[in-house]
Design a protein around this motif. Sequence first.
Motif, mmCIF file in Angstrom:
data_model
loop_
_atom_site.group_PDB
_atom_site.id
_atom_site.type_symbol
_atom_site.label_atom_id
_atom_site.label_comp_id
_atom_site.label_asym_id
_atom_site.label_seq_id
_atom_site.Cartn_x
_atom_site.Cartn_y
_atom_site.Cartn_z
ATOM 1 N N TYR A 55 0.883 -1.012 -0.086
ATOM 2 C CA TYR A 55 -0.428 0.347 -0.036
ATOM 3 C C TYR A 55 0.655 1.355 0.193
ATOM 4 C CZ TYR A 55 -4.911 -2.398 0.725
ATOM 5 O OH TYR A 55 -5.735 -3.445 0.543
ATOM 6 N N PHE A 56 2.069 0.887 0.307
ATOM 7 C CA PHE A 56 3.272 2.058 0.679
ATOM 8 C C PHE A 56 4.025 2.178 -1.148
ATOM 9 C CE2 PHE A 56 0.662 1.314 4.343
ATOM 10 C CZ PHE A 56 0.867 2.843 5.199
ATOM 11 N N PRO A 57 4.861 3.329 -0.908
ATOM 12 C CA PRO A 57 6.092 3.363 -1.865
ATOM 13 C C PRO A 57 6.879 2.832 -1.556
ATOM 14 C CG PRO A 57 5.070 5.649 -2.056
ATOM 15 C CD PRO A 57 4.494 5.021 -0.923
ATOM 16 N N SER A 58 7.873 2.056 -2.674
ATOM 17 C CA SER A 58 9.004 1.191 -1.837
ATOM 18 C C SER A 58 9.839 1.570 -1.204
ATOM 19 C CB SER A 58 9.314 0.899 -4.102
ATOM 20 O OG SER A 58 9.603 2.599 -4.354
ATOM 21 N N ASN A 59 10.568 2.829 -1.346
ATOM 22 C CA ASN A 59 11.019 3.422 0.043
ATOM 23 C C ASN A 59 10.721 3.094 0.660
ATOM 24 O OD1 ASN A 59 9.148 5.689 -1.065
ATOM 25 N ND2 ASN A 59 10.718 6.879 -0.024
ATOM 26 N N LEU A 60 9.414 3.251 0.923
ATOM 27 C CA LEU A 60 8.688 2.836 2.942
ATOM 28 C C LEU A 60 8.257 1.622 3.318
ATOM 29 C CD1 LEU A 60 6.657 5.847 2.365
ATOM 30 C CD2 LEU A 60 8.699 5.804 2.762
ATOM 31 N N ARG A 61 8.444 0.678 2.537
ATOM 32 C CA ARG A 61 8.282 -0.809 2.779
ATOM 33 C C ARG A 61 8.660 -1.330 3.927
ATOM 34 N NH1 ARG A 61 7.079 -2.313 -4.066
ATOM 35 N NH2 ARG A 61 5.039 -1.349 -3.929
ATOM 36 N N ALA A 62 10.413 -1.065 3.525
ATOM 37 C CA ALA A 62 10.975 -1.362 4.820
ATOM 38 C C ALA A 62 10.519 -1.057 6.576
ATOM 39 C CB ALA A 62 12.663 -1.352 4.574
ATOM 40 N N LYS A 63 10.156 0.216 6.809
ATOM 41 C CA LYS A 63 9.917 0.693 7.777
ATOM 42 C C LYS A 63 8.125 0.340 7.868
ATOM 43 C CE LYS A 63 10.814 4.704 8.247
ATOM 44 N NZ LYS A 63 11.211 6.630 8.333
ATOM 45 N N ILE A 64 7.567 0.279 6.745
ATOM 46 C CA ILE A 64 5.985 -0.427 6.990
ATOM 47 C C ILE A 64 6.222 -2.175 7.758
ATOM 48 C CG2 ILE A 64 4.123 -0.968 6.055
ATOM 49 C CD1 ILE A 64 3.696 1.613 6.503
ATOM 50 N N MET A 65 6.862 -2.796 6.625
ATOM 51 C CA MET A 65 7.890 -4.052 7.544
ATOM 52 C C MET A 65 7.407 -4.552 9.117
ATOM 53 S SD MET A 65 8.550 -6.273 3.924
ATOM 54 C CE MET A 65 8.224 -7.622 4.483
ATOM 55 N N GLY A 66 8.772 -3.074 8.975
ATOM 56 C CA GLY A 66 9.099 -3.412 10.892
ATOM 57 C C GLY A 66 8.193 -2.662 11.637
ATOM 58 N N LEU A 67 6.985 -1.746 11.684
ATOM 59 C CA LEU A 67 6.060 -1.072 12.306
ATOM 60 C C LEU A 67 5.003 -2.177 11.884
ATOM 61 C CD1 LEU A 67 4.876 2.197 10.205
ATOM 62 C CD2 LEU A 67 6.324 2.054 13.363
ATOM 63 N N ASN A 68 4.988 -3.067 11.097
ATOM 64 C CA ASN A 68 4.100 -4.244 11.089
ATOM 65 C C ASN A 68 4.321 -5.237 12.619
ATOM 66 O OD1 ASN A 68 1.747 -5.776 10.765
ATOM 67 N ND2 ASN A 68 2.133 -6.705 8.886
ATOM 68 N N GLY A 69 5.656 -5.696 12.634
ATOM 69 C CA GLY A 69 6.505 -6.630 12.585
ATOM 70 C C GLY A 69 5.805 -6.136 14.438
ATOM 71 N N LEU A 70 6.395 -4.862 14.279
ATOM 72 C CA LEU A 70 6.321 -3.748 15.944
ATOM 73 C C LEU A 70 5.081 -4.497 17.346
ATOM 74 C CD1 LEU A 70 7.186 -2.860 18.299
ATOM 75 C CD2 LEU A 70 6.487 -0.400 17.294
ATOM 76 N N GLY A 71 3.778 -3.853 15.712
ATOM 77 C CA GLY A 71 2.570 -4.435 16.359
ATOM 78 C C GLY A 71 2.835 -6.108 16.928
ATOM 79 N N ASN A 72 2.579 -6.270 15.604
ATOM 80 C CA ASN A 72 2.789 -8.215 15.557
ATOM 81 C C ASN A 72 3.077 -8.838 16.782
ATOM 82 O OD1 ASN A 72 0.767 -8.374 13.952
ATOM 83 N ND2 ASN A 72 2.371 -9.580 12.066
ATOM 84 N N PHE A 73 4.418 -8.370 17.428
ATOM 85 C CA PHE A 73 5.753 -8.531 18.527
ATOM 86 C C PHE A 73 4.732 -8.327 19.817
ATOM 87 C CE2 PHE A 73 8.590 -7.149 21.178
ATOM 88 C CZ PHE A 73 8.972 -8.399 21.663
ATOM 89 N N ALA A 74 3.814 -6.946 19.866
ATOM 90 C CA ALA A 74 3.335 -6.129 20.797
ATOM 91 C C ALA A 74 2.008 -7.151 21.641
ATOM 92 C CB ALA A 74 2.917 -4.980 20.746
ATOM 93 N N GLN A 75 1.111 -7.381 20.350
ATOM 94 C CA GLN A 75 0.058 -8.523 20.783
ATOM 95 C C GLN A 75 1.129 -9.663 20.941
ATOM 96 O OE1 GLN A 75 -3.067 -7.659 19.589
ATOM 97 N NE2 GLN A 75 -3.174 -9.294 21.212
ATOM 98 N N MET A 76 1.810 -10.472 20.492
ATOM 99 C CA MET A 76 2.250 -11.927 21.369
ATOM 100 C C MET A 76 3.047 -11.177 22.272
ATOM 101 S SD MET A 76 3.232 -14.624 19.987
ATOM 102 C CE MET A 76 4.436 -15.530 20.941
ATOM 103 N N CYS A 77 3.646 -10.176 22.991
ATOM 104 C CA CYS A 77 3.675 -9.707 24.302
ATOM 105 C C CYS A 77 2.528 -10.133 25.345
ATOM 106 C CB CYS A 77 4.496 -8.753 23.938
ATOM 107 S SG CYS A 77 6.287 -8.853 24.207
ATOM 108 N N VAL A 78 1.409 -9.481 24.528
ATOM 109 C CA VAL A 78 0.669 -9.062 26.092
ATOM 110 C C VAL A 78 0.741 -10.946 26.018
ATOM 111 C CG1 VAL A 78 -1.937 -8.739 25.862
ATOM 112 C CG2 VAL A 78 -0.531 -7.324 25.417
#
Length: 320
Positions: A120-143
């Motif tokens: 959904y984002f330009p190619s130069n932002l995709r690595a950051k988006i994947m990192g943010l998505n990983g952070l959200g999933n990691f937070a859910q996993m921590c809970v």
Amino acid sequence: MYAKALTYKSHSVLIYLVKISIIAFSFYFIYSKLADNDELSFSQFWTILNSETGFSLQSLLLITVLSCLNWFFEILKWKYLVSTFKRISLKRATEQTLGAHTASLFTPNRIGDYGAKALYFPSNLRAKIMGLNGLGNFAQMCVTTFFGSLGLLFFSSTFPIHFDYKTLHWSQYLIFGLLVTALIVLAKTYLKPETWLLKIKRFLSAISLSLLMKTLLFSTLRYFIFSFQFYLLLQLFQVDLSYLNTMMALSSMYLLASILPSVFVFDVILKGSIAVYLFSFFDINGTIILSCITLMWILNVVLPSFFGSYFVMRFKLPKS
């Protein structure tokens, strides 16, 4: 000019076919799960629902509202994560979250969600988006890990737990093994450890404490919403079990299911097997537990995928 128009048309047709394929695969897996479930057939499930007097229009509306709240906080979590570098509306966050959910439905451990949201984002932002998505999933996993560890600690101190790993489907081990192997090969081939470790360090240093706390808060709210939803379903099935005992077994189930390899669509089988075992210590009919798991799966996985399929069809690659 004609060749350019032909290329554009071919590209549009290809994108359309990919969208149709994603939706077709998703709903095929949903159908196969409901139609070919060895543990609980659809006819058994429907018979149990019709025989229970606890279900009414009001109760069905309430558990559906809880599913909507569950996904609302997931969408809100994604909106706040993305807002670290780009403001998006709640509507846009809904489109990205539900669209990625549908696209990742048949992928191992929802791994496809990372790539789907990044598109959904330009190619130069995709690595950051994947990192943010990983952070959200990691937070859910921590809970899940925190409350699951507490639940499992109390559960194991009260009942003797001997989990049988033979109940897992062979494909879960196979797919997980292939996935890990592929990731190791890709990492060794295309990534230098010192490079991506430095990138991870830079990414984490850019995450503010307030964003992390909000992410954990939304993850905790989601956890208690779908946990209460399961407890409510047990009450509708006329199961006499206290809220604390339900949470003890349920948090243990989510912890065990989250640390075992699974394909997301087979997640309902995995959770069902573990839940039947854990709730058997309270002398609860396994068919009722499987019915609750199936209903939870329909409300929190299948129903959002219907809305997500609409967003998949509306998807357009962003301009560079």
